[in-house]
Design a protein around this motif. Structure first.
Motif, PDB file in Angstrom:
ATOM      1  N   THR A  84      11.793  33.755  19.147  1.00 20.18           N
ATOM      2  CA  THR A  84      13.214  33.351  19.171  1.00 20.18           C
ATOM      3  C   THR A  84      13.970  33.879  20.615  1.00 20.18           C
ATOM      4  O   THR A  84      13.665  34.995  20.919  1.00 20.18           O
ATOM      5  CB  THR A  84      14.137  33.538  18.157  1.00 20.18           C
ATOM      6  OG1 THR A  84      15.112  32.937  18.236  1.00 20.18           O
ATOM      7  CG2 THR A  84      14.288  34.712  17.896  1.00 20.18           C
ATOM      8  N   ASN A  85      14.794  33.143  21.142  1.00 21.29           N
ATOM      9  CA  ASN A  85      15.580  33.879  22.108  1.00 21.29           C
ATOM     10  C   ASN A  85      16.996  34.140  21.617  1.00 21.29           C
ATOM     11  O   ASN A  85      17.246  33.890  20.399  1.00 21.29           O
ATOM     12  CB  ASN A  85      15.673  32.890  23.493  1.00 21.29           C
ATOM     13  CG  ASN A  85      16.179  31.482  23.159  1.00 21.29           C
ATOM     14  OD1 ASN A  85      16.876  31.428  22.205  1.00 21.29           O
ATOM     15  ND2 ASN A  85      16.110  30.767  24.130  1.00 21.29           N
ATOM     16  N   VAL A  86      17.918  34.705  22.366  1.00 21.94           N
ATOM     17  CA  VAL A  86      19.346  35.261  21.782  1.00 21.94           C
ATOM     18  C   VAL A  86      20.098  34.037  21.313  1.00 21.94           C
ATOM     19  O   VAL A  86      20.775  34.131  20.501  1.00 21.94           O
ATOM     20  CB  VAL A  86      19.889  35.802  23.042  1.00 21.94           C
ATOM     21  CG1 VAL A  86      21.261  36.394  22.464  1.00 21.94           C
ATOM     22  CG2 VAL A  86      19.014  37.202  23.454  1.00 21.94           C
ATOM     23  N   GLU A  87      20.003  33.020  22.089  1.00 21.21           N
ATOM     24  CA  GLU A  87      20.794  31.732  21.930  1.00 21.21           C
ATOM     25  C   GLU A  87      20.270  31.184  20.596  1.00 21.21           C
ATOM     26  O   GLU A  87      21.278  30.722  19.630  1.00 21.21           O
ATOM     27  CB  GLU A  87      20.754  30.511  22.807  1.00 21.21           C
ATOM     28  CG  GLU A  87      21.243  30.985  24.334  1.00 21.21           C
ATOM     29  CD  GLU A  87      20.482  31.955  25.218  1.00 21.21           C
ATOM     30  OE1 GLU A  87      19.236  31.706  25.094  1.00 21.21           O
ATOM     31  OE2 GLU A  87      20.974  32.843  25.936  1.00 21.21           O
ATOM     32  N   GLU A  88      19.067  31.020  20.119  1.00 24.70           N
ATOM     33  CA  GLU A  88      18.745  30.529  19.064  1.00 24.70           C
ATOM     34  C   GLU A  88      18.321  31.538  17.858  1.00 24.70           C
ATOM     35  O   GLU A  88      17.599  31.318  16.825  1.00 24.70           O
ATOM     36  CB  GLU A  88      17.186  29.634  19.340  1.00 24.70           C
ATOM     37  CG  GLU A  88      17.775  28.417  20.213  1.00 24.70           C
ATOM     38  CD  GLU A  88      16.597  28.011  20.900  1.00 24.70           C
ATOM     39  OE1 GLU A  88      15.431  28.334  20.308  1.00 24.70           O
ATOM     40  OE2 GLU A  88      16.506  26.925  21.655  1.00 24.70           O
ATOM     41  N   ARG A 143      20.745  40.624  19.402  1.00 25.43           N
ATOM     42  CA  ARG A 143      22.068  40.016  19.921  1.00 25.43           C
ATOM     43  C   ARG A 143      22.722  41.068  20.739  1.00 25.43           C
ATOM     44  O   ARG A 143      23.125  40.508  21.868  1.00 25.43           O
ATOM     45  CB  ARG A 143      22.883  39.630  18.763  1.00 25.43           C
ATOM     46  CG  ARG A 143      22.447  38.026  18.510  1.00 25.43           C
ATOM     47  CD  ARG A 143      23.751  37.349  17.739  1.00 25.43           C
ATOM     48  NE  ARG A 143      22.818  36.492  16.752  1.00 25.43           N
ATOM     49  CZ  ARG A 143      22.439  36.775  15.702  1.00 25.43           C
ATOM     50  NH1 ARG A 143      22.871  37.819  15.113  1.00 25.43           N
ATOM     51  NH2 ARG A 143      21.686  35.802  14.863  1.00 25.43           N
ATOM     52  N   ASN A 163      20.901  41.997  23.866  1.00 25.04           N
ATOM     53  CA  ASN A 163      20.530  40.414  24.538  1.00 25.04           C
ATOM     54  C   ASN A 163      19.037  40.228  24.916  1.00 25.04           C
ATOM     55  O   ASN A 163      18.774  40.011  25.954  1.00 25.04           O
ATOM     56  CB  ASN A 163      21.312  40.529  26.014  1.00 25.04           C
ATOM     57  CG  ASN A 163      21.534  39.116  26.519  1.00 25.04           C
ATOM     58  OD1 ASN A 163      21.418  38.144  25.635  1.00 25.04           O
ATOM     59  ND2 ASN A 163      21.661  38.956  27.756  1.00 25.04           N
ATOM     60  N   GLY A 168      15.128  38.734  22.990  1.00 26.61           N
ATOM     61  CA  GLY A 168      14.689  37.775  21.871  1.00 26.61           C
ATOM     62  C   GLY A 168      13.038  38.490  21.682  1.00 26.61           C
ATOM     63  O   GLY A 168      12.957  39.576  22.108  1.00 26.61           O
TER      64      GLY A 168
END
Length: 131
Positions: A88-92, A118, A121, A123
């Motif tokens: 996962t990345n930070v947005e998801e 988060r 920053n 993932g």
């Protein structure tokens, strides 16, 4: 044994269901870090690392509510498996029980919870959900 993290989570899950106070788990660096995170977030009472030559062991004291005897850990779910890795990345970034639980991630900065990832920053691989 092909998945040591799943084995670790299963041993904890089985000990909680059986009502044990202490559980022994074969040690590794990743299991140590997961145990430290569980202690920091209040899901276990305490832990102790034991080194016996080449073998290492982790003794984990499980946490229960004093009156109701309910365990602090209600569920342990393995997300990323050897056959299917989940990144996962930070947005998801996943939110477990709308922020009441934690997701443990393996990032380039080490193991951390979803909230810490988060803030920093970053993932990474989603190892498991705990609530």
């Amino acid at each position: 044994m092909t998945d040591p993290i799943a084995d670790y989570l299963t041993r904890l899950r089985n000990a909680i269901r059986a009502g044990h106070k202490v559980v022994d788990v074969p040690g590794s660096n990743m299991k140590r870090e997961i145990t430290k995170i569980l202690k920091e977030k209040g899901y276990i009472l305490n832990y102790k690392f034991e080194q016996d030559g080449a073998k290492s062991n982790i003794k984990i004291a499980l946490k229960y509510h004093p009156e109701t005897k309910l365990p602090a850990i209600q569920s342990l779910v393995r997300v990323s498996k050897p056959g299917l890795r989940r990144y996962t990345n930070v947005e998801e970034m996943p939110r477990v029980l709308n922020g009441l639980g934690i997701a443990i991630l393996s990032t380039s900065m080490g193991l951390m919870t979803d909230k810490e990832a988060r803030q920093k920053n970053v993932g990474g691989e989603v190892l498991c959900y705990v609530y």
